[in-house]
Design a protein around this motif. Structure first.
Motif, PDB file in Angstrom:
ATOM      1  N   ALA A 157       0.811  -1.224   0.000  1.00 30.64           N
ATOM      2  CA  ALA A 157       0.000   0.000   0.000  1.00 30.64           C
ATOM      3  C   ALA A 157       0.839   1.265   0.000  1.00 30.64           C
ATOM      4  O   ALA A 157       0.491   2.263   0.640  1.00 30.64           O
ATOM      5  CB  ALA A 157      -0.970   0.002   1.183  1.00 30.64           C
ATOM      6  N   LYS A 259      -3.605   2.522   7.709  1.00 28.09           N
ATOM      7  CA  LYS A 259      -3.673   1.132   8.166  1.00 28.09           C
ATOM      8  C   LYS A 259      -3.322   0.156   7.051  1.00 28.09           C
ATOM      9  O   LYS A 259      -2.785  -0.921   7.310  1.00 28.09           O
ATOM     10  CB  LYS A 259      -5.077   0.843   8.708  1.00 28.09           C
ATOM     11  CG  LYS A 259      -5.416   1.593   9.984  1.00 28.09           C
ATOM     12  CD  LYS A 259      -6.828   1.249  10.464  1.00 28.09           C
ATOM     13  CE  LYS A 259      -7.166   2.009  11.740  1.00 28.09           C
ATOM     14  NZ  LYS A 259      -8.548   1.708  12.212  1.00 28.09           N
ATOM     15  N   ASP A 260      -3.636   0.525   5.819  1.00 29.39           N
ATOM     16  CA  ASP A 260      -3.343  -0.364   4.701  1.00 29.39           C
ATOM     17  C   ASP A 260      -1.845  -0.668   4.593  1.00 29.39           C
ATOM     18  O   ASP A 260      -1.452  -1.774   4.198  1.00 29.39           O
ATOM     19  CB  ASP A 260      -3.840   0.244   3.388  1.00 29.39           C
ATOM     20  CG  ASP A 260      -5.303  -0.063   3.126  1.00 29.39           C
ATOM     21  OD1 ASP A 260      -5.901  -0.820   3.913  1.00 29.39           O
ATOM     22  OD2 ASP A 260      -5.848   0.463   2.136  1.00 29.39           O
ATOM     23  N   GLU A 263      -1.003  -3.253   7.178  1.00 28.68           N
ATOM     24  CA  GLU A 263      -1.582  -4.519   6.744  1.00 28.68           C
ATOM     25  C   GLU A 263      -0.738  -5.135   5.626  1.00 28.68           C
ATOM     26  O   GLU A 263      -0.469  -6.343   5.630  1.00 28.68           O
ATOM     27  CB  GLU A 263      -3.015  -4.303   6.258  1.00 28.68           C
ATOM     28  CG  GLU A 263      -3.628  -5.450   5.464  1.00 28.68           C
ATOM     29  CD  GLU A 263      -3.766  -6.745   6.231  1.00 28.68           C
ATOM     30  OE1 GLU A 263      -4.049  -7.776   5.597  1.00 28.68           O
ATOM     31  OE2 GLU A 263      -3.592  -6.734   7.474  1.00 28.68           O
ATOM     32  N   GLY A 264      -0.307  -4.321   4.691  1.00 28.94           N
ATOM     33  CA  GLY A 264       0.517  -4.827   3.602  1.00 28.94           C
ATOM     34  C   GLY A 264       1.845  -5.365   4.095  1.00 28.94           C
ATOM     35  O   GLY A 264       2.302  -6.420   3.650  1.00 28.94           O
ATOM     36  N   PRO A 274      -3.006  -9.772   1.457  1.00 26.73           N
ATOM     37  CA  PRO A 274      -3.437  -8.665   2.303  1.00 26.73           C
ATOM     38  C   PRO A 274      -4.923  -8.370   2.134  1.00 26.73           C
ATOM     39  O   PRO A 274      -5.527  -8.714   1.116  1.00 26.73           O
ATOM     40  CB  PRO A 274      -2.600  -7.490   1.784  1.00 26.73           C
ATOM     41  CG  PRO A 274      -2.389  -7.830   0.344  1.00 26.73           C
ATOM     42  CD  PRO A 274      -2.246  -9.336   0.284  1.00 26.73           C
ATOM     43  N   HIS A 275      -5.498  -7.740   3.150  1.00 30.45           N
ATOM     44  CA  HIS A 275      -6.890  -7.267   3.067  1.00 30.45           C
ATOM     45  C   HIS A 275      -6.869  -5.758   3.260  1.00 30.45           C
ATOM     46  O   HIS A 275      -6.758  -5.242   4.369  1.00 30.45           O
ATOM     47  CB  HIS A 275      -7.753  -7.923   4.151  1.00 30.45           C
ATOM     48  CG  HIS A 275      -9.165  -7.430   4.161  1.00 30.45           C
ATOM     49  ND1 HIS A 275     -10.049  -7.632   3.127  1.00 30.45           N
ATOM     50  CD2 HIS A 275      -9.845  -6.693   5.099  1.00 30.45           C
ATOM     51  CE1 HIS A 275     -11.207  -7.065   3.400  1.00 30.45           C
ATOM     52  NE2 HIS A 275     -11.108  -6.493   4.592  1.00 30.45           N
ATOM     53  N   PHE A 276      -6.956  -5.016   2.168  1.00 30.39           N
ATOM     54  CA  PHE A 276      -6.893  -3.563   2.201  1.00 30.39           C
ATOM     55  C   PHE A 276      -8.292  -2.975   2.346  1.00 30.39           C
ATOM     56  O   PHE A 276      -9.243  -3.443   1.716  1.00 30.39           O
ATOM     57  CB  PHE A 276      -6.231  -3.023   0.942  1.00 30.39           C
ATOM     58  CG  PHE A 276      -4.787  -3.410   0.805  1.00 30.39           C
ATOM     59  CD1 PHE A 276      -3.900  -3.220   1.850  1.00 30.39           C
ATOM     60  CD2 PHE A 276      -4.294  -3.979  -0.376  1.00 30.39           C
ATOM     61  CE1 PHE A 276      -2.563  -3.565   1.735  1.00 30.39           C
ATOM     62  CE2 PHE A 276      -2.978  -4.335  -0.500  1.00 30.39           C
ATOM     63  CZ  PHE A 276      -2.090  -4.133   0.559  1.00 30.39           C
ATOM     64  N   THR A 277      -8.405  -1.927   3.150  1.00 27.96           N
ATOM     65  CA  THR A 277      -9.704  -1.298   3.415  1.00 27.96           C
ATOM     66  C   THR A 277      -9.769   0.136   2.944  1.00 27.96           C
ATOM     67  O   THR A 277     -10.824   0.771   3.009  1.00 27.96           O
ATOM     68  CB  THR A 277     -10.001  -1.326   4.925  1.00 27.96           C
ATOM     69  OG1 THR A 277      -9.018  -0.550   5.617  1.00 27.96           O
ATOM     70  CG2 THR A 277     -10.001  -2.750   5.455  1.00 27.96           C
ATOM     71  N   GLY A 278      -8.643   0.684   2.495  1.00 27.23           N
ATOM     72  CA  GLY A 278      -8.639   2.085   2.077  1.00 27.23           C
ATOM     73  C   GLY A 278      -8.461   3.056   3.223  1.00 27.23           C
ATOM     74  O   GLY A 278      -8.622   4.270   3.050  1.00 27.23           O
ATOM     75  N   GLN A 279      -8.114   2.546   4.379  1.00 30.14           N
ATOM     76  CA  GLN A 279      -7.926   3.411   5.565  1.00 30.14           C
ATOM     77  C   GLN A 279      -6.454   3.528   5.929  1.00 30.14           C
ATOM     78  O   GLN A 279      -5.670   2.650   5.651  1.00 30.14           O
ATOM     79  CB  GLN A 279      -8.704   2.834   6.750  1.00 30.14           C
ATOM     80  CG  GLN A 279     -10.206   2.766   6.507  1.00 30.14           C
ATOM     81  CD  GLN A 279     -10.940   2.213   7.692  1.00 30.14           C
ATOM     82  OE1 GLN A 279     -10.365   1.542   8.542  1.00 30.14           O
ATOM     83  NE2 GLN A 279     -12.236   2.481   7.777  1.00 30.14           N
TER      84      GLN A 279
END
Length: 279
Positions: A157, A259-260, A263-264, A274-279
């Motif tokens: 990200a 946060k992405d 997470e990455g 990964p599970h990206f949320t855009g945050q």
């Protein structure tokens, strides 16, 4: 400072013999810069970046240097930024990234602006802003036949840095560069040669010897003409990589605070999607 004598009867002066980046100077003017963090695939953290910058400044100020050869110890040339270090910073990651990318910016700018031609020898992986950045900012890149290349920024990200948003496009073309940075394919050496990312491919077993031979070939050439030719080619890029890097730096630090990004980084370390949320 020590002087070694190798089997080919070439004297080698050890200028920096300890630490994460080592430096040797061959009698024929080849300065050998060794990334020396093999246990971490020569991943770049602040210690490595500072050491690399200091070594290159030492090279820059040494009139004996005719060519610079950059190699990485161990199985991989450079895996990019150290994701373990990045993830450990937590909420302080943006500040760390801001400093790290600033040092990386200084390093690649030096590579482009050194009078001496820079040869990069790649084995294993060259990935991320560190690996791809060093590759794209070197003048000649010779790679072992089993070497691999990957941009890598999007999967944590973040964005490409080290001037790659400019240099990669000039090397391989806009469409191919976009594909490389958006989809992060693993590019094999033969494909890297075909698209213009690297200069030549050699057998893995002879990579070290072939790279040193190329360095010696350039070291025997006319220094002023080589330096001027290099300068003209880099200046001919139009929008220089150096002009692009401050915006890369700012964007990288901004994204590192999301946060992405954490997470990455965690997904890379844990070897999962990964599970990206855009945050």
């Amino acid at each position: 400072m020590t002087v070694d004598k190798r089997s080919d009867d070439t004297a080698i002066e050890v200028l920096v013999g300890k630490g994460p980046v080592r430096l040797e100077l061959h009698a024929d003017g080849v300065a050998h810069v060794r990334l020396n963090r093999p246990e971490a695939s020569n991943g770049l953290d602040m210690e490595v970046l500072k050491a690399l910058h200091e070594v290159l400044m030492q090279v820059h100020g040494d009139g004996r240097v005719r060519v610079v050869l950059i190699t990485g110890e161990g199985k991989n040339f450079c895996a990019g930024g150290d994701v373990h270090t990045f993830l450990s910073k937590g909420e302080a990651l943006p500040d760390y990234i801001r400093m790290a990318t600033s040092y990386l910016q200084l390093v690649v700018s030096l590579l482009m602006r050194l009078n001496a031609p820079v040869i990069c020898a790649v084995q294993g992986f060259a990935a991320g802003g560190g690996g791809m950045g060093l590759v794209c900012s070197s003048d000649v890149v010779v790679a072992g036949e089993s070497s691999r290349f990957m941009a890598g920024a999007i999967r944590v990200a973040m964005v490409p840095d080290a001037g790659v948003t400019v240099t990669l496009t000039h090397l391989v073309g806009f469409r191919k560069a976009m594909d490389i940075v958006l989809f992060n394919p693993v590019i094999e050496a033969a494909e890297a040669l075909r698209i213009g990312l690297i200069s030549r491919v050699v057998p893995d077993a002879s990579l070290a010897d072939d790279a040193l031979s190329l360095a010696r070939q350039l070291a025997s050439g006319p220094p002023a003409a080589l330096a001027a030719t290099k300068r003209l080619l880099w200046n001919g890029l139009g929008l220089s990589a150096e002009a692009a890097m401050p915006e890369e730096n700012r964007t990288q630090a901004q994204l590192a605070g999301m946060k992405d990004a954490l997470e990455g980084l965690a997904a890379v370390i844990e070897k999962r999607a990964p599970h990206f949320t855009g945050q």
